[in-house]
Write a protein that holds these residues in place. Sequence first.
Motif, PDB file in Angstrom:
ATOM      1  N   ALA A 154       2.597  12.606  -9.392  1.00  0.00           N
ATOM      2  CA  ALA A 154       3.774  12.082  -8.695  1.00  0.00           C
ATOM      3  C   ALA A 154       3.400  10.885  -7.823  1.00  0.00           C
ATOM      4  N   LEU A 155       2.280  10.980  -7.117  1.00  0.00           N
ATOM      5  CA  LEU A 155       1.851   9.898  -6.241  1.00  0.00           C
ATOM      6  C   LEU A 155       1.548   8.624  -7.033  1.00  0.00           C
ATOM      7  N   LEU A 156       0.847   8.774  -8.148  1.00  0.00           N
ATOM      8  CA  LEU A 156       0.508   7.608  -8.967  1.00  0.00           C
ATOM      9  C   LEU A 156       1.746   6.999  -9.603  1.00  0.00           C
ATOM     10  N   THR A 157       2.687   7.843  -9.998  1.00  0.00           N
ATOM     11  CA  THR A 157       3.940   7.344 -10.571  1.00  0.00           C
ATOM     12  C   THR A 157       4.701   6.494  -9.560  1.00  0.00           C
ATOM     13  N   VAL A 158       4.779   6.999  -8.322  1.00  0.00           N
ATOM     14  CA  VAL A 158       5.467   6.261  -7.261  1.00  0.00           C
ATOM     15  C   VAL A 158       4.747   4.952  -6.961  1.00  0.00           C
ATOM     16  N   ALA A 159       3.413   5.009  -6.881  1.00  0.00           N
ATOM     17  CA  ALA A 159       2.642   3.807  -6.570  1.00  0.00           C
ATOM     18  C   ALA A 159       2.873   2.712  -7.605  1.00  0.00           C
ATOM     19  N   LYS A 160       2.888   3.082  -8.875  1.00  0.00           N
ATOM     20  CA  LYS A 160       3.088   2.080  -9.928  1.00  0.00           C
ATOM     21  C   LYS A 160       4.533   1.595  -9.964  1.00  0.00           C
ATOM     22  N   ALA A 161       5.482   2.520  -9.778  1.00  0.00           N
ATOM     23  CA  ALA A 161       6.896   2.145  -9.804  1.00  0.00           C
ATOM     24  C   ALA A 161       7.246   1.221  -8.640  1.00  0.00           C
ATOM     25  N   ALA A 162       6.575   1.421  -7.508  1.00  0.00           N
ATOM     26  CA  ALA A 162       6.846   0.594  -6.324  1.00  0.00           C
ATOM     27  C   ALA A 162       6.004  -0.683  -6.321  1.00  0.00           C
ATOM     28  N   VAL A 203       0.835  -1.205   0.000  1.00  0.00           N
ATOM     29  CA  VAL A 203       0.000   0.000   0.000  1.00  0.00           C
ATOM     30  C   VAL A 203       0.866   1.251   0.000  1.00  0.00           C
ATOM     31  N   LEU A 204       0.546   2.190  -0.885  1.00  0.00           N
ATOM     32  CA  LEU A 204       1.160   3.520  -0.841  1.00  0.00           C
ATOM     33  C   LEU A 204       0.394   4.369   0.156  1.00  0.00           C
ATOM     34  N   ILE A 205       1.091   4.941   1.128  1.00  0.00           N
ATOM     35  CA  ILE A 205       0.462   5.850   2.091  1.00  0.00           C
ATOM     36  C   ILE A 205       0.664   7.267   1.576  1.00  0.00           C
ATOM     37  N   ALA A 206      -0.403   7.839   1.040  1.00  0.00           N
ATOM     38  CA  ALA A 206      -0.334   9.155   0.403  1.00  0.00           C
ATOM     39  C   ALA A 206      -0.730  10.233   1.405  1.00  0.00           C
ATOM     40  N   VAL A 257       9.593   7.113  -0.537  1.00  0.00           N
ATOM     41  CA  VAL A 257       9.958   7.832  -1.760  1.00  0.00           C
ATOM     42  C   VAL A 257       9.551   9.290  -1.627  1.00  0.00           C
ATOM     43  N   CYS A 258      10.473  10.193  -1.884  1.00  0.00           N
ATOM     44  CA  CYS A 258      10.164  11.629  -1.858  1.00  0.00           C
ATOM     45  C   CYS A 258       9.393  11.994  -3.126  1.00  0.00           C
ATOM     46  N   VAL A 259       8.284  12.698  -2.943  1.00  0.00           N
ATOM     47  CA  VAL A 259       7.437  13.048  -4.088  1.00  0.00           C
ATOM     48  C   VAL A 259       7.449  14.531  -4.411  1.00  0.00           C
ATOM     49  N   GLY A 260       8.293  15.321  -3.710  1.00  0.00           N
ATOM     50  CA  GLY A 260       8.352  16.732  -4.056  1.00  0.00           C
ATOM     51  C   GLY A 260       8.752  17.622  -2.905  1.00  0.00           C
ATOM     52  N   PRO A 261       8.788  18.922  -3.160  1.00  0.00           N
ATOM     53  CA  PRO A 261       9.156  19.912  -2.145  1.00  0.00           C
ATOM     54  C   PRO A 261       8.132  19.988  -1.017  1.00  0.00           C
ATOM     55  N   ALA A 262       8.426  20.855  -0.048  1.00  0.00           N
ATOM     56  CA  ALA A 262       7.602  20.955   1.158  1.00  0.00           C
ATOM     57  C   ALA A 262       6.167  21.360   0.869  1.00  0.00           C
ATOM     58  N   ARG A 263       5.977  22.282  -0.053  1.00  0.00           N
ATOM     59  CA  ARG A 263       4.630  22.786  -0.320  1.00  0.00           C
ATOM     60  C   ARG A 263       3.705  21.645  -0.712  1.00  0.00           C
ATOM     61  N   ALA A 264       2.546  21.553  -0.066  1.00  0.00           N
ATOM     62  CA  ALA A 264       1.637  20.438  -0.292  1.00  0.00           C
ATOM     63  C   ALA A 264       1.236  20.301  -1.754  1.00  0.00           C
ATOM     64  N   ALA A 265       1.050  21.431  -2.427  1.00  0.00           N
ATOM     65  CA  ALA A 265       0.652  21.391  -3.835  1.00  0.00           C
ATOM     66  C   ALA A 265       1.687  20.687  -4.698  1.00  0.00           C
ATOM     67  N   ASP A 266       2.945  20.699  -4.257  1.00  0.00           N
ATOM     68  CA  ASP A 266       4.022  20.081  -5.028  1.00  0.00           C
ATOM     69  C   ASP A 266       4.354  18.670  -4.569  1.00  0.00           C
ATOM     70  N   ALA A 298       4.982   7.934   0.830  1.00  0.00           N
ATOM     71  CA  ALA A 298       5.239   9.069  -0.061  1.00  0.00           C
ATOM     72  C   ALA A 298       5.411  10.294   0.823  1.00  0.00           C
ATOM     73  N   TYR A 299       6.560  10.971   0.714  1.00  0.00           N
ATOM     74  CA  TYR A 299       6.812  12.078   1.631  1.00  0.00           C
ATOM     75  C   TYR A 299       7.380  13.285   0.902  1.00  0.00           C
ATOM     76  N   SER A 300       7.237  14.455   1.532  1.00  0.00           N
ATOM     77  CA  SER A 300       7.803  15.683   0.989  1.00  0.00           C
ATOM     78  C   SER A 300       9.206  15.877   1.555  1.00  0.00           C
ATOM     79  N   GLU A 301       9.927  16.819   0.972  1.00  0.00           N
ATOM     80  CA  GLU A 301      11.280  17.110   1.459  1.00  0.00           C
ATOM     81  C   GLU A 301      11.268  17.535   2.919  1.00  0.00           C
ATOM     82  N   ALA A 302      10.186  18.180   3.351  1.00  0.00           N
ATOM     83  CA  ALA A 302      10.093  18.638   4.748  1.00  0.00           C
ATOM     84  C   ALA A 302       9.897  17.490   5.716  1.00  0.00           C
ATOM     85  N   ASP A 303       9.461  16.332   5.223  1.00  0.00           N
ATOM     86  CA  ASP A 303       9.150  15.190   6.091  1.00  0.00           C
ATOM     87  C   ASP A 303      10.163  14.061   5.953  1.00  0.00           C
TER      88      ASP A 303
END
Length: 463
Positions: A65-73, A5-8, A49-58, A31-36
């Motif tokens: 990004a989330l779907l890419t990580v889920a499929k790749a993993a 399971v991917l925890i988004a 897997v890091c999915v982007g910068p701190a800002r939630a929108a990113d 799936a985590y941001s750079e801040a986490d």
Amino acid sequence: MLRRVLIANRGEIALRVLRSCRELGIETVAAYSEADSEALHVQLATQAVCVGPARAADSYLNQEALLTVAKAADCDAVHPGYGFLSENADFSDACAAAGLIFIGPSGDAIRKAGSKSAAREIMRAAGVPVTPGSDGAVRSAEEALPAAERVGWPVLLKASAGGGGRGIRRCDGPEDLSAAFAEAQAEARACFDSDEMYLEKLVLNPRHIEFQILADRQGNVIHLGDRDCSIQRRNQKLIEEAPARCLTPQLRREMGEAAVRAARAVGYEGAGTVEFLLDSDGEQFYFMEMNTRIQVEHGVTEMVTGVDLVRQQLRIASGLSLGIAQEDVRLEGHAMECRVNAEDPAQDFRPCPGRVEFLHFPGGPGVRVDSCLYSGCTLPPYYDSLAAKLLVHAPTRLEAVRRMRRCLEEFTLEGFPTNAELSYEILYHPVFLRGGCTTAFLDGHLKELLEFNRRLAEKEGEA
């Protein structure tokens, strides 16, 4: 059962989901941001897997990004937690299109229930009482005005895709409408990527009562009792308890049946919550909204029923039936939750996250703490200010209150202010002890609670 399971999501809910997955032998991908990057759930997940910068929108709102990580993993499901994309119908659909199981309802059910304006019409048709308000969404302050005049002031402007108290503004007269509409709409757009608004009559001094529901793919729908969430500030809950002291057995039965009808009306699947307002007389209830996700306060229901709601989510997503009938549900004892937020009540609840210099959580019989914090970690400033949830269970409400007082006395967090002392004062207030709190309680008593807190701090300083 599911395999991976991917925890988004992030924070305590990500950790909560991870723990249930581990107990079921399900691998987790965080799936985590750079801040986490140093977050506890990131460290404990099978893979991160890091999915982007701190800002939630990113990051946490970046569907691609989330779907890419889920499929790749090689995940077979995505758990959205609460907030972020948990009530995003397009994300639910996108998961399905990518061959992933969205651990929650379908996009269609989210659209029906998640759009508060659309849900009102569905509930009306299902025989669930709703508060008077606009007929569907309103696109501007000018369009909202006739509806407000029809139902009578004061009114609430609310985001159709809202939750967590965001995207809501009170209007006491026509002069408030334009500015309030612009503010609420902007907040809704930033938090939920949707600026659709609707209007409803403000029920003065109500209680906020919600019912936990579970629904599987086989058509079984049950409720797991009620929670009283009336202690709140600016529509954000602070203290929750189960069961609600104010409900008679008959009213509890009627509201529970209405909650089940609501879930059936939208073709619901998974764990969700139907929220009601109970008028000041404790006789008439109104449908307020349906949250198509796990709730922050789900733990109090788990404590009085013994049902692991996240485990049920995972079972339902795997295609299994509930294994619980309505007649099997028993509410045992009383449970209570205090949300500890990184905010300073003395400074108008200014958010003040930072580094945790020292941390000690309470323990003992009937105590549970849900938190992602540890000594030396940093609570980032980019997201919700929730730092921890303290939960207790006891045979009676009074014993639960006393146990929670003891927990708050033991709880120690050095590094930034929290609202823990305010919750402690509330637990001694005579109105709270009598179980007479409405949603207006904190606004009406905040000044005296903060003044008592200030005097106590001064005495401690002198000593």
